[in-house]
Design a protein around this motif. Sequence first.
Motif, PDB file in Angstrom:
ATOM      1  N   SER A  49       9.789   3.846   8.734  1.00 25.53           N
ATOM      2  CA  SER A  49       9.869   4.670   9.941  1.00 25.53           C
ATOM      3  C   SER A  49      11.057   5.610   9.901  1.00 25.53           C
ATOM      4  CB  SER A  49       9.943   3.786  11.189  1.00 25.53           C
ATOM      5  OG  SER A  49      11.136   3.014  11.184  1.00 25.53           O
ATOM      6  N   ASN A  50      12.138   5.199   9.213  1.00 26.08           N
ATOM      7  CA  ASN A  50      13.335   6.032   9.104  1.00 26.08           C
ATOM      8  C   ASN A  50      13.403   6.794   7.781  1.00 26.08           C
ATOM      9  OD1 ASN A  50      14.507   5.194  11.628  1.00 26.08           O
ATOM     10  ND2 ASN A  50      15.034   3.250  10.655  1.00 26.08           N
ATOM     11  N   GLN A  51      12.288   6.776   7.037  1.00 27.37           N
ATOM     12  CA  GLN A  51      12.222   7.427   5.727  1.00 27.37           C
ATOM     13  C   GLN A  51      13.411   7.012   4.841  1.00 27.37           C
ATOM     14  OE1 GLN A  51      11.668  11.666   6.228  1.00 27.37           O
ATOM     15  NE2 GLN A  51       9.615  11.393   7.069  1.00 27.37           N
ATOM     16  N   PRO A  95       6.461  -2.315  -0.418  1.00 25.70           N
ATOM     17  CA  PRO A  95       5.336  -1.446  -0.042  1.00 25.70           C
ATOM     18  C   PRO A  95       5.105  -0.301  -1.016  1.00 25.70           C
ATOM     19  CG  PRO A  95       7.213  -1.065   1.396  1.00 25.70           C
ATOM     20  CD  PRO A  95       7.543  -2.268   0.570  1.00 25.70           C
ATOM     21  N   VAL A  96       6.186   0.156  -1.680  1.00 25.18           N
ATOM     22  CA  VAL A  96       6.080   1.261  -2.639  1.00 25.18           C
ATOM     23  C   VAL A  96       6.966   0.922  -3.833  1.00 25.18           C
ATOM     24  CG1 VAL A  96       6.255   3.746  -3.007  1.00 25.18           C
ATOM     25  CG2 VAL A  96       5.820   2.877  -0.704  1.00 25.18           C
ATOM     26  N   ARG A 122      -0.804  -2.171   5.847  1.00 26.26           N
ATOM     27  CA  ARG A 122      -0.992  -1.762   7.248  1.00 26.26           C
ATOM     28  C   ARG A 122       0.142  -0.847   7.704  1.00 26.26           C
ATOM     29  NH1 ARG A 122      -3.277  -7.065   7.472  1.00 26.26           N
ATOM     30  NH2 ARG A 122      -1.295  -8.066   7.949  1.00 26.26           N
ATOM     31  N   LEU A 123       1.367  -1.135   7.255  1.00 30.48           N
ATOM     32  CA  LEU A 123       2.499  -0.266   7.607  1.00 30.48           C
ATOM     33  C   LEU A 123       2.301   1.135   7.039  1.00 30.48           C
ATOM     34  CD1 LEU A 123       5.586  -2.609   6.974  1.00 30.48           C
ATOM     35  CD2 LEU A 123       4.425  -2.143   9.143  1.00 30.48           C
ATOM     36  N   LEU A 124       1.851   1.213   5.794  1.00 26.05           N
ATOM     37  CA  LEU A 124       1.633   2.513   5.163  1.00 26.05           C
ATOM     38  C   LEU A 124       0.509   3.277   5.858  1.00 26.05           C
ATOM     39  CD1 LEU A 124       1.889   1.380   1.432  1.00 26.05           C
ATOM     40  CD2 LEU A 124       3.548   2.790   2.652  1.00 26.05           C
ATOM     41  N   ILE A 129       0.768   7.132   4.855  1.00 22.67           N
ATOM     42  CA  ILE A 129       1.413   7.262   3.546  1.00 22.67           C
ATOM     43  C   ILE A 129       0.485   6.725   2.466  1.00 22.67           C
ATOM     44  CG2 ILE A 129       3.361   6.548   2.121  1.00 22.67           C
ATOM     45  CD1 ILE A 129       5.014   6.291   4.693  1.00 22.67           C
ATOM     46  N   ASP A 130       0.239   7.535   1.454  1.00 27.16           N
ATOM     47  CA  ASP A 130      -0.574   7.143   0.309  1.00 27.16           C
ATOM     48  C   ASP A 130       0.328   7.141  -0.921  1.00 27.16           C
ATOM     49  OD1 ASP A 130      -2.641   6.482  -1.348  1.00 27.16           O
ATOM     50  OD2 ASP A 130      -3.493   8.502  -1.437  1.00 27.16           O
ATOM     51  N   PRO A 131       0.849   5.980  -1.317  1.00 27.37           N
ATOM     52  CA  PRO A 131       1.815   5.927  -2.419  1.00 27.37           C
ATOM     53  C   PRO A 131       1.160   6.265  -3.755  1.00 27.37           C
ATOM     54  CG  PRO A 131       1.195   3.718  -1.766  1.00 27.37           C
ATOM     55  CD  PRO A 131       0.566   4.641  -0.761  1.00 27.37           C
ATOM     56  N   PRO A 132       1.942   6.721  -4.722  1.00 27.21           N
ATOM     57  CA  PRO A 132       1.391   7.036  -6.045  1.00 27.21           C
ATOM     58  C   PRO A 132       0.725   5.843  -6.720  1.00 27.21           C
ATOM     59  CG  PRO A 132       3.571   8.012  -5.796  1.00 27.21           C
ATOM     60  CD  PRO A 132       3.362   7.108  -4.614  1.00 27.21           C
TER      61      PRO A 132
END
Length: 266
Positions: A49-51, A95-96, A122-124, A129-132
């Motif tokens: 959420s805070n990048q 998550p990533v 679920r957070l992504l 957000i679609d991670p590589p």
Amino acid sequence: MRDFRAIAGRLARGFGRRGEQGWRTRSDPVRARRRALREEVDYWRDWLSNQGGKWANDYSYRLDPNAEVADPALCEVLASLAQKQVSILDVGAGPVSGVGYRFPGKTLSLTPVDPLADQYGRLLAKRGIDPPARTERAEGERLLQRFGPDRFDIAYSRNALDHAVDPVLIIENMLGVVRPEGYVVLRHVRNEAVNQAYVQLHQWNFDERDGRFVIWRPGYESDLTETLAGRAETHCRLESNDKDEGAGWVVCVIRKLRGEATLGAP
């Protein structure tokens, strides 16, 4: 798989405590784990959420599909490999993945895994957000059951196995899922459970002692250099950590020997 209740009983001996106002060492790595796992998910929820917050560079790096592998030990291993196609298993990726996605002269196939992958997914999704590389659900203690033996060129973990119920078993599984002459690369903050007073998921200490790789907590100690002898060559060293002057990195590169039977393989 080992009986975690038996592990808990074995570890319970000899654990120290501090006063009423200080921390108490948990009697085993399983007790209060469910709550600690929720706190881990909360941490990553805030991070997303805070990048990344004060770790904004790490956030950008993980989500950049052109990010090159940065871990020096992992870079050394990649540079030593003759093949162009390299498969990497990232254990406890979060998550990533933080491994990176490119390396000069190599094409990387990255498989990140984490036991909390469903919650992270679920957070992504909530943030679009679609991670590589999408993190898959897998427990480190069951990697062999999930992937089978001799599957990857490299198995990697950074600052994750000290969170586990049984890090020794996970490392044995990581060795099992890499091919003969493949590598397990580990980078962990030295004695992190001590540094964190055994709170939340920080229940194990990784250390280097005269070049040997040791995992310990009160009442339990395992010399992985000795445990893996005959199956792997283990090289362990300390590296400085400029971001935390009170601790350094324990970096271990474990090479699986050719012709050795995989532990737990059919």
